[in-house]
Write a protein that holds these residues in place. Structure first.
Motif, PDB file in Angstrom:
ATOM      1  N   ALA A  86       0.728  -1.480  -0.010  1.00 40.06           N
ATOM      2  CA  ALA A  86       0.409  -0.136  -0.482  1.00 40.06           C
ATOM      3  C   ALA A  86       0.829   1.229  -0.223  1.00 40.06           C
ATOM      4  O   ALA A  86       0.602   2.667  -0.353  1.00 40.06           O
ATOM      5  N   SER A  87       1.794   1.775   0.147  1.00 34.94           N
ATOM      6  CA  SER A  87       2.795   2.465   0.710  1.00 34.94           C
ATOM      7  C   SER A  87       3.163   2.435  -0.468  1.00 34.94           C
ATOM      8  O   SER A  87       3.933   3.738  -0.742  1.00 34.94           O
ATOM      9  N   ARG A  88       3.590   2.257  -1.485  1.00 34.61           N
ATOM     10  CA  ARG A  88       4.202   2.247  -2.801  1.00 34.61           C
ATOM     11  C   ARG A  88       2.741   2.811  -4.215  1.00 34.61           C
ATOM     12  O   ARG A  88       3.277   2.926  -4.663  1.00 34.61           O
ATOM     13  N   LEU A  89       1.576   2.413  -3.545  1.00 38.67           N
ATOM     14  CA  LEU A  89       0.363   3.319  -4.493  1.00 38.67           C
ATOM     15  C   LEU A  89      -0.462   4.592  -4.241  1.00 38.67           C
ATOM     16  O   LEU A  89      -1.254   4.685  -4.715  1.00 38.67           O
ATOM     17  N   ALA A  90       0.566   5.101  -3.010  1.00 44.44           N
ATOM     18  CA  ALA A  90      -0.313   6.413  -3.212  1.00 44.44           C
ATOM     19  C   ALA A  90      -0.462   7.294  -4.258  1.00 44.44           C
ATOM     20  O   ALA A  90      -1.574   7.994  -3.932  1.00 44.44           O
ATOM     21  N   THR A  91       0.707   7.410  -4.580  1.00 46.06           N
ATOM     22  CA  THR A  91       0.004   7.726  -5.864  1.00 46.06           C
ATOM     23  C   THR A  91       0.025   7.179  -7.550  1.00 46.06           C
ATOM     24  O   THR A  91       0.246   8.000  -8.418  1.00 46.06           O
ATOM     25  N   CYS A  92      -0.818   6.621  -7.336  1.00 49.46           N
ATOM     26  CA  CYS A  92      -0.286   5.259  -8.529  1.00 49.46           C
ATOM     27  C   CYS A  92      -2.109   5.142  -8.708  1.00 49.46           C
ATOM     28  O   CYS A  92      -3.280   5.217  -7.935  1.00 49.46           O
TER      29      CYS A  92
END
Length: 195
Positions: free
Chosen positions: A90-96
């Motif tokens: 989830a931490s990698r999806l904030a701007t995706c």
């Protein structure tokens, strides 16, 4: 006591496979799932009707896909196989875009060791002619995307052309596109993915 060593069963690998993956969006949108199911049908149709030699077509799907009311349509063009999703943290999806939540599910294709070679295709491709020659490419191979389009097919890329500097900021200038990616499944990576 029987001390004889019994030989392990040897898996016979036959043929090649075109593979695609389909998972439900991270936002749970039924509209998005229908869109991607339509793309899977178009891709499967193209592979089936624009082929030279016979290649298998495998569609790796998550449970949300197989439970969808229209999922039976996929069987017309694909060997549909349900797999566990591999979600991006989830931490990698904030701007995706939420659809990227399940993008690592594509890595499940590495488990298809029953084939000689596997070509992983994105769903948004439209097949206009036979792609069988792609299995003649020395593997592993992938399609490069980026600002350096003039390199010869089959050329080796170094990491130096993946990034460039603009006004003191290092930016991505290229990379590997996931469609198509080709590898010899007879020599799969040491890591087989288990949910």
């Amino acid at each position: 006591t029987d001390l004889a060593v019994r030989p392990k069963a040897v898996q016979v690998r036959k043929g090649n496979a075109f593979v695609a993956t389909l998972w439900a969006d991270g936002d749970g949108s039924n509209v998005s799932l229908k869109k991607f199911m339509t793309q899977a049908l178009v891709l499967g149709f193209g592979l089936k009707h624009c082929r030279g030699r016979t290649q298998k077509r495998v569609l790796l799907v998550t449970k949300e896909v197989t439970s969808h009311e229209s999922s039976d349509l996929l069987h017309a063009y694909w060997d549909v196989r349900e797999v566990e999703p591999l979600d991006v943290h989830a931490s990698r999806l904030a701007t995706c875009d939420p659809r990227f939540k399940g993008v690592f599910t594509k890595l499940r294709a590495f488990n298809l060791t029953e084939f000689e070679k596997v070509v992983l295709l994105d769903l948004d491709l439209v097949i206009m002619r036979p792609l069988d020659d792609i299995f003649l490419v020395e593997t592993p191979a992938a399609v490069y995307r980026g600002h350096d389009y003039e390199a010869d097919a089959g050329s080796v890329r170094t990491g130096s052309n993946l990034f460039f500097d603009r006004d003191g900021v290092r930016l991505q200038g290229g990379g590997i596109n996931a469609a198509p990616v080709d590898w010899p499944s007879r020599q799969p990576p040491h890591l087989l993915l288990h949910g």
